[in-house]
Design an enzyme around this catalytic site. Structure first.
Site, PDB file in Angstrom:
ATOM      1  N   CYS A  13      35.075  44.951  27.698  1.00  0.00           N
ATOM      2  CA  CYS A  13      34.686  44.561  26.712  1.00  0.00           C
ATOM      3  C   CYS A  13      34.838  43.358  25.528  1.00  0.00           C
ATOM      4  O   CYS A  13      35.910  42.941  26.192  1.00  0.00           O
ATOM      5  CB  CYS A  13      34.689  45.513  25.572  1.00  0.00           C
ATOM      6  SG  CYS A  13      33.479  46.680  26.553  1.00  0.00           S
ATOM      7  N   GLY A  21      31.901  40.933  28.811  1.00  0.00           N
ATOM      8  CA  GLY A  21      31.252  41.999  29.492  1.00  0.00           C
ATOM      9  C   GLY A  21      29.508  41.593  29.867  1.00  0.00           C
ATOM     10  O   GLY A  21      29.097  41.152  29.109  1.00  0.00           O
ATOM     11  N   ASN A  62      37.073  47.224  22.528  1.00  0.00           N
ATOM     12  CA  ASN A  62      37.970  47.017  23.701  1.00  0.00           C
ATOM     13  C   ASN A  62      39.292  47.991  23.862  1.00  0.00           C
ATOM     14  O   ASN A  62      39.742  47.554  23.503  1.00  0.00           O
ATOM     15  CB  ASN A  62      37.708  44.937  23.431  1.00  0.00           C
ATOM     16  CG  ASN A  62      38.697  44.333  24.991  1.00  0.00           C
ATOM     17  OD1 ASN A  62      38.674  43.643  25.223  1.00  0.00           O
ATOM     18  ND2 ASN A  62      38.059  45.094  26.168  1.00  0.00           N
ATOM     19  N   GLY A  63      39.013  47.789  25.380  1.00  0.00           N
ATOM     20  CA  GLY A  63      40.011  48.442  25.738  1.00  0.00           C
ATOM     21  C   GLY A  63      39.942  49.679  26.065  1.00  0.00           C
ATOM     22  O   GLY A  63      38.256  49.996  26.622  1.00  0.00           O
ATOM     23  N   TYR A  98      42.872  36.149  34.718  1.00  0.00           N
ATOM     24  CA  TYR A  98      41.790  35.893  34.651  1.00  0.00           C
ATOM     25  C   TYR A  98      40.519  36.252  33.999  1.00  0.00           C
ATOM     26  O   TYR A  98      39.747  35.798  34.012  1.00  0.00           O
ATOM     27  CB  TYR A  98      41.755  37.782  36.232  1.00  0.00           C
ATOM     28  CG  TYR A  98      39.696  38.157  35.978  1.00  0.00           C
ATOM     29  CD1 TYR A  98      39.307  36.757  37.531  1.00  0.00           C
ATOM     30  CD2 TYR A  98      39.045  38.687  35.982  1.00  0.00           C
ATOM     31  CE1 TYR A  98      37.659  36.817  37.267  1.00  0.00           C
ATOM     32  CE2 TYR A  98      37.738  39.095  36.072  1.00  0.00           C
ATOM     33  CZ  TYR A  98      37.231  37.783  36.927  1.00  0.00           C
ATOM     34  OH  TYR A  98      36.115  37.973  37.411  1.00  0.00           O
TER      35      TYR A  98
HETATM   36  P1  AMP Z   1      37.013  41.467  45.291  1.00  0.00           P
HETATM   37  O1  AMP Z   1      36.732  40.006  45.567  1.00  0.00           O
HETATM   38  O2  AMP Z   1      37.239  42.788  45.319  1.00  0.00           O
HETATM   39  O3  AMP Z   1      38.650  41.463  45.815  1.00  0.00           O
HETATM   40  O4  AMP Z   1      37.725  40.758  43.780  1.00  0.00           O
HETATM   41  C1  AMP Z   1      38.241  39.472  43.744  1.00  0.00           C
HETATM   42  C2  AMP Z   1      37.236  38.132  43.021  1.00  0.00           C
HETATM   43  O5  AMP Z   1      36.800  39.450  41.524  1.00  0.00           O
HETATM   44  C3  AMP Z   1      38.236  37.650  42.532  1.00  0.00           C
HETATM   45  O6  AMP Z   1      37.174  36.089  43.424  1.00  0.00           O
HETATM   46  C4  AMP Z   1      38.593  37.752  41.228  1.00  0.00           C
HETATM   47  O7  AMP Z   1      38.669  36.309  39.930  1.00  0.00           O
HETATM   48  C5  AMP Z   1      37.472  38.511  40.350  1.00  0.00           C
HETATM   49  N1  AMP Z   1      37.912  39.748  39.924  1.00  0.00           N
HETATM   50  C6  AMP Z   1      39.251  40.045  40.202  1.00  0.00           C
HETATM   51  N2  AMP Z   1      39.527  41.628  39.256  1.00  0.00           N
HETATM   52  C7  AMP Z   1      37.967  41.163  38.451  1.00  0.00           C
HETATM   53  C8  AMP Z   1      37.563  42.621  37.494  1.00  0.00           C
HETATM   54  N3  AMP Z   1      38.733  43.383  36.669  1.00  0.00           N
HETATM   55  N4  AMP Z   1      36.555  42.259  36.883  1.00  0.00           N
HETATM   56  C9  AMP Z   1      35.806  41.022  37.801  1.00  0.00           C
HETATM   57  N5  AMP Z   1      35.873  40.280  38.333  1.00  0.00           N
HETATM   58  C10 AMP Z   1      37.598  40.871  38.852  1.00  0.00           C
END
Ligand code: AMP
Length: 500
Positions: A28, A54, A129-130, A270
């Site tokens: 969040c 979020g 958040n957390g 990220y």
């Molecule tokens: P995936 O397709 O499951 O391998 O997710 C990787 C992609 O999702 C990457 O392009 C990241 O930028 C993004 N990503 C990584 N971690 C998260 C997260 N916790 N929440 C949302 N997007 C994520």
């Protein structure tokens, strides 16, 4: 309930199915401002800037003298806080707001924050958040003592702990509650006379303090939420610090003793917006540095460096600069669809990638391409993107990832799936390369990541960050998980409950 003689019927023993539930999901953004006549409008602006943290729901609670007002909605800030009547329904000089991440777990109106309760010590609103790692355990205890929970959010235990604390003032009750929770929290809370910002003892999730030129103080998850309203960044709320603003005066205390900070390293990789500062450091610059480290560790003789937009872009720029390879936008992102993760099922998630990205054919045809993304979680994005770039005529596709392999779930508020769904937890790099269909695949090392973020080596005895998603070393106790993983103990607990 009573029988026909008005005698109480024997109640079914209450055994909450808490440990059978999945973990709580909370990723969040929080914001709070006091001493400003347009506090709710400014809070809405702050939430706009934090929307990336979020997208499931947003809420604002304001306080007008001693009256609290609230507006909460599922969906984006822009879609739900876009009219004058909504802002006018949130009068008062102090407001707090919250944006909630979309997850695969149950969601709905009742989980939207800020949470509010009318307590014996006065009205109290909380935006968190957390993720708390002992929320289920505390909840079970509180429920057994009569607390009635309204949501399935871990944050609600905070309200109940405040409500049941034996301390007198709201502030002391709040600190008492914070002492009992474990895990990650960056909290903004509002009472009828104070705005409070609090960060967990390790400072896992971020929280900054800012100020407007008229003296109004602000708490926000990231500095980009200060920028949007023209506020100055004063400093980070320190790990383990509780900052209270009452009558324009700032009061700081550290009620949790001394701990070595462990801020989340994934915020740098990220989660945070690249135009934000973390610990006073530019997230954008750090991401470029990660790309540079990646190029030093895993260079490819290629024609082009192409980012997976937007999350891979700063790292790809750093990679291209370090490797001396031209940078091109070989993939174009459609900005009118949300992040891949917002789609609930794997099938729709696959479709989401196609909706979101398209190959820029003219740049890719006949080229040896290095694709740079920030992370691989399930491998969905990489698989689709590699295929898309090949279909567009690339001669070779080499995937480079600006974080180490994600091998552990996060229990502190980043929505990573359980281990069995994490590609890197289940495959070697060679197997992953084959799975995503790339010619080669490499990740920055954990030391490379530390060099980029802090210009120092990882201290393996005392790591400077929480890097559990890459190393499996969790910096706090994981009480709920331990309970969940110990079925014998749970049935023992249930037995006790049934007997009592
Ligand atoms: P995936 O397709 O499951 O391998 O997710 C990787 C992609 O999702 C990457 O392009 C990241 O930028 C993004 N990503 C990584 N971690 C998260 C997260 N916790 N929440 C949302 N997007 C994520």
């Amino acid at each position: 309930m009573t029988d026909r003689n008005h005698r109480p019927l024997p109640m079914e023993p209450f055994v909450p199915h808490l440990f059978e539930e999945d973990k709580f999901h909370d990723e969040c953004g929080v914001f709070g401002i006091c001493d400003h006549p347009e506090s709710s409008a400014l809070t809405v602006l702050g939430l706009h800037a934090l929307q990336h943290r979020g997208q499931e729901a947003a809420g604002v609670v304001s306080c007008d003298e001693s009256q609290f007002h609230s507006h909460k909605s599922l969906g984006h800030v822009a879609d739900n806080f876009n009219s004058q009547p909504v802002i006018e329904s949130l009068p008062g000089d102090c407001s707090i707001g919250h944006v909630r991440y979309s997850t695969s777990g149950g969601s709905g109106m009742r989980n939207i924050q800020p949470l509010f309760a009318d307590l014996s010590a006065g009205g109290f609103a909380v935006a968190h958040n957390g993720n708390l790692t002992n929320a289920l355990t505390l909840r079970q205890l509180l429920v057994s003592k009569g607390s009635i929970f309204q949501s399935t959010s871990d944050s609600e235990v905070i309200i109940h702990l405040v409500a049941t604390s034996t301390y007198l003032t709201l502030k002391d009750r709040f600190i008492d509650a914070l002492r009992r929770i474990e895990g990650a929290f960056a909290i903004v809370a509002l009472s009828n006379d104070s705005l409070i910002g609090a960060r967990d003892p390790l400072g896992v999730r971020p929280l900054v303090l800012g100020k407007l030129s008229n003296g109004s103080c602000i708490f926000a998850s990231e500095t980009c939420a200060l920028d949007i309203i023209g506020a100055d960044y004063i400093r980070d709320v320190e790990p383990g610090e509780v900052v209270t603003i009452t009558g324009g005066k700032i009061h700081s205390m550290k009620p949790f003793g001394t701990h070595k900070p462990r801020p989340c390293i994934f915020e740098h990789v990220y989660f945070s917006r690249p135009d934000s500062l973390s610990g006073g450091q530019s997230i954008y610059k750090v991401r470029k540095n990660i790309g540079k480290e990646l190029a030093k560790e895993a260079k490819v003789n290629a024609d082009l460096v192409v980012p997976v937009p937007d999350s891979g872009t700063p790292a790809a720029i750093g990679y291209a600069q370090e490797a001396g390879i031209p940078f091109e936008l070989g993939i174009i992102r459609n900005h009118y669809v949300g992040r891949t993760f917002i789609e609930p099922s794997d099938q729709i998630r696959h479709l989401g990638v196609k909706l979101k990205h398209n190959a820029n054919r003219g740049e890719l045809e006949g080229k040896i391409v290095v694709l740079v993304d920030d992370s691989i979680v399930r491998g969905t994005t990489s698989t689709k993107i590699v295929d898309m770039v090949r279909q567009a005529g690339a001669k070779e596709v080499h995937m480079r990832i600006a974080s180490p392999p994600t091998t552990g779930p996060c229990y502190y508020g980043v929505d990573t799936p359980e281990k069995d769904k994490l590609l890197a937890a289940n495959m070697t790099i060679a197997e992953m390369t084959k799975y995503i269909g790339a010619d080669s695949l490499d990740f920055v090392s954990i030391d490379g990541l530390y060099r980029a973020v802090s210009e120092s080596m990882r201290d393996s005895d005392n790591p400077q960050y929480c890097d559990a998603c890459f190393t499996g070393e969790y910096p706090t106790s994981l009480t709920d998980k331990e309970q969940k993983d110990a079925p014998a103990q749970i049935s023992f607990l249930k037995e006790i409950r049934l007997k009592s």
